[in-house]
Design an enzyme around this catalytic site. Structure first.
Site, PDB file in Angstrom:
ATOM      1  N   ASP A 198       3.962  -4.189  -6.183  1.00 47.46           N
ATOM      2  CA  ASP A 198       4.451  -5.420  -5.703  1.00 47.46           C
ATOM      3  C   ASP A 198       6.161  -5.202  -5.794  1.00 47.46           C
ATOM      4  O   ASP A 198       6.783  -5.620  -4.767  1.00 47.46           O
ATOM      5  CB  ASP A 198       4.255  -6.694  -6.437  1.00 47.46           C
ATOM      6  CG  ASP A 198       2.730  -6.934  -6.486  1.00 47.46           C
ATOM      7  OD1 ASP A 198       2.144  -6.658  -5.641  1.00 47.46           O
ATOM      8  OD2 ASP A 198       2.161  -7.830  -7.256  1.00 47.46           O
ATOM      9  N   GLU A 237       0.724  -1.288   0.019  1.00 43.36           N
ATOM     10  CA  GLU A 237       0.202   0.033  -0.005  1.00 43.36           C
ATOM     11  C   GLU A 237       0.821   1.242   0.057  1.00 43.36           C
ATOM     12  O   GLU A 237       0.521   2.217  -0.666  1.00 43.36           O
ATOM     13  CB  GLU A 237      -1.037   0.087   1.223  1.00 43.36           C
ATOM     14  CG  GLU A 237      -1.859  -1.410   1.254  1.00 43.36           C
ATOM     15  CD  GLU A 237      -2.799  -1.054  -0.045  1.00 43.36           C
ATOM     16  OE1 GLU A 237      -3.191  -0.097  -0.591  1.00 43.36           O
ATOM     17  OE2 GLU A 237      -3.131  -2.141  -0.614  1.00 43.36           O
TER      18      GLU A 237
END
Length: 476
Positions: free
Chosen positions: A198, A130
C-alpha cells in the site's frame, strides 16, 4: 520483451513526471541477495507460469482495453522500485474482481476490475499495489520464510486464480476443499506485506501523477461491496483483506505524500468501462433500457447503447446512437474505431476498410488501430496485406497470443502454409501447448522448397520448444 523504443519511451515518461519523486533508496528493499531465488530465476519461472495460465484461462481479447491497461502499467512501472522491468501483462476474460502479480514480472488483471473501479485513478491504484508486491519481492520472501519450493507456490497461485475465474459458487467450493485451501494459503500476503505494498504503491502513484487517495477510496468501495457478498467474497479480497484500520492507515499515508499534478482524466476509462459492461451483460435488452433511461444525464450512455445494439444486431439504431454523441467525442479514437466495428458487423466491409485506412494514417503505431485495420483488410479479402500487418505486430508484441492466432488464420487465407505453421508454433508456445508446437514444427519442416535459413530457423525453434516443455514439466 520490450524494444529499445519502449525503453526510450519509459525513460521519457520518467523524466516528464511533474511530481518531484521520492527516491527509491529511501525505501526498504526487504528482499535481498539472500533470497531463495534470484531475479533471473524469478523471471524464468514467471514466464513458465504465464504459459500455464494462458493455457488454462481465457484471455480478454479487446485490443483497446489491453492496450490501455498496458499503458497504465508501464507508466507506473517507470516510477517504481522494480529492479527488473521485463513485465508481462495478462488480461483475463472474466467479470470476477481480481488482480495479481507473480514472480518474474507477470501482472494479471481481470477485465471485470473495470466494473468495480470508479475511475482511472482507482484502477491505477490496484496496478500500483501489485507492482509494489513485485518490487519488494514478496513471493521470494514467502519462499525464504516458509521453505516451500517454488513450483508448489506457483501451482498454488495458478489454482487460486483459476478458481477465482470460475463462477462464485464453484470457486468457493473449490477454495474450501482441503487442497485448494492449502494452495490459497500459499499466496495470502502477510499484513506487513500488504501495508508495504500500500505504502509503496501510493508513493509510486504520486510520482506517476496519480492521486494516492485513490487507493483508500478503492479499498472503501471494495469493503462496502463485500458486505453484500456474504460468504462469497471476490478472490482479491481473500488475498488482499480490507479492514477499517488498513483504510485509515492508507488515508494517513496518502496525506503525507506530495499533492499530485494529475490532469483531469479524459473519456478513455469510462468508454472502456461501457465496453466491458456490454461484453459481460447477461441481459442485453435490460441493459439497453438502462442506457436509454440514463442517456439524458450521462452523455456516455449513448456509447454503451450503441455497443449493446451492435451486439444485438440492430445496426441502424446503433449508428443513430453513435451519431447522438456530443461533437467533442466524435473524433475520439475509441468512437471512430467503433464506427468501423459497426461497419464490419453490418457487412459494410468497404466502408470499414475506408475508415481504417484513414485511422491507420493518423495512428500508424497504434496496436488497436493496426489490429482492426488487418481485420478490415481480411474482410475485403486482402489477406497478404493483412498478414504483413499482423506479422509486424507479432514482432512488436511477441507475448500477445491473439496476434499469433490471427496471424496463423490470415496466413492460411493468404496461402502461406509455412507462415501458418510458424505462427501456430508461437501461439502454442505462449499457451504452454508444447507438444502441439513441436508438431507444427515437424509439419513446417516437411514443406517443400524450404531454404537453408528456413530449416536452420525451424530447427533452432524446435530446440527452444523442447526446452520450454522441460521447464513446464519441472514446474508441475
Amino acid at each position: 520483451m520490450r524494444t529499445g523504443l519502449t525503453r526510450y519511451l519509459l525513460a521519457g515518461i520518467l523524466s516528464l513526471s511533474a511530481v518531484s519523486p521520492i527516491q527509491a533508496n529511501e525505501l526498504p528493499l526487504i528482499a535481498n541477495s539472500s533470497a531463495t531465488i534470484s531475479l533471473e530465476q524469478e523471471y524464468q519461472l514467471g514466464r513458465t507460469w504465464a504459459r500455464m495460465l494462458r493455457g488454462s484461462a481465457a484471455e480478454y481479447g479487446d485490443p483497446l482495453l489491453v492496450n490501455y491497461i498496458d499503458g497504465l502499467l508501464w507508466k507506473i512501472a517507470a516510477n517504481s522500485q522494480l529492479q527488473d522491468h521485463r513485465l508481462a501483462l495478462i488480461v483475463l476474460d472474466t467479470a470476477a474482481l481480481n488482480a495479481f502479480a507473480v514472480p518474474g514480472g507477470v501482472v494479471g488483471i481481470n477485465a471485470g476490475l473495470l466494473l468495480s473501479a470508479q475511475d482511472e485513478q482507482e484502477f491505477a491504484s490496484v496496478i500500483a499495489h501489485e507492482l509494489a508486491h513485485l518490487s519488494q519481492r514478496h513471493y521470494a520472501q514467502q519462499l525464504e520464510e516458509s521453505r516451500r519450493n517454488t513450483p508448489l507456490l506457483l501451482a498454488g497461485i495458478l489454482a487460486s486464480i483459476l478458481i477465482a475465474s470460475a463462477d462464485s459458487q464453484a470457486g468457493m467450493a473449490g477454495i474450501t476443499s482441503s487442497m485448494a485451501a492449502g494452495q490459497q494459503a500459499s499466496i495470502n500476503f502477510t499484513r506487513r506485506n500488504e501495508q508495504e505494498a500500500d505504502r509503496i504503491g501510493m508513493l509510486n502513484m504520486a510520482n506517476s501523477g496519480f492521486d494516492p487517495y485513490a487507493m483508500p477510496r478503492m479499498f472503501s468501495r471494495l469493503q462496502r461491496s463485500s458486505r453484500f457478498l456474504g460468504q462469497n467474497p471476490p478472490e482479491f479480497l481473500l488475498t488482499h483483506p480490507v479492514t477499517e484500520s488498513r483504510i485509515a492507515d492508507a488515508e494517513n499515508r496518502a496525506s503525507q505524500l506530495p499533492k499530485p499534478t494529475y490532469k483531469k482524466q479524459g473519456y478513455d476509462y469510462q468508454l472502456l468501462k461501457k465496453r466491458v459492461e456490454v461484453y459481460y451483460t447477461k441481459d442485453i435488452n435490460q441493459l439497453i433500457k438502462g442506457y436509454q433511461l440514463s442517456a439524458a444525464d450521462d452523455q456516455l450512455s449513448n456509447y454503451g447503447l450503441a455497443l449493446a445494439l451492435i451486439k444485438k444486431g440492430d445496426y441502424s439504431q446503433a449508428k443513430t446512437a453513435l451519431k447522438s454523441l456530443p461533437s467533442n467525442l466524435q473524433q475520439h479514437l475509441y468512437i471512430r474505431l467503433t464506427y468501423a466495428e459497426l461497419a464490419l458487423a453490418a457487412g459494410e466491409t468497404q466502408d470499414a476498410l475506408r475508415q481504417m485506412e484513414q485511422l491507420d494514417k493518423l495512428y500508424p503505431d497504434s496496436y488497436p488501430v493496426r489490429q482492426r485495420y488487418a481485420k478490415a483488410l481480411s474482410a475485403n479479402r486482402q489477406y497478404k496485406k493483412a498478414a504483413r500487418i499482423l506479422s509486424e505486430l507479432s514482432q512488436r508484441f511477441p507475448d500477445n497470443s491473439f496476434i499469433w492466432y490471427e496471424l496463423a488464420e490470415t496466413q492460411g487465407l493468404a496461402g502461406n502454409t509455412l507462415g501458418v505453421h510458424e505462427a501456430r508454433v508461437e501461439y502454442f508456445l505462449l499457451i504452454g501447448a508444447t507438444d502441439k508446437a513441436l508438431q507444427q514444427i515437424k509439419f513446417a519442416l516437411r514443406e517443400k522448397g524450404l531454404s537453408s535459413s528456413d530449416i536452420a530457423r525451424l530447427e533452432e525453434r524446435q530446440r527452444e520448444a523442447e526446452q520450454v516443455r522441460e521447464q513446464i514439466k519441472n514446474a508441475l
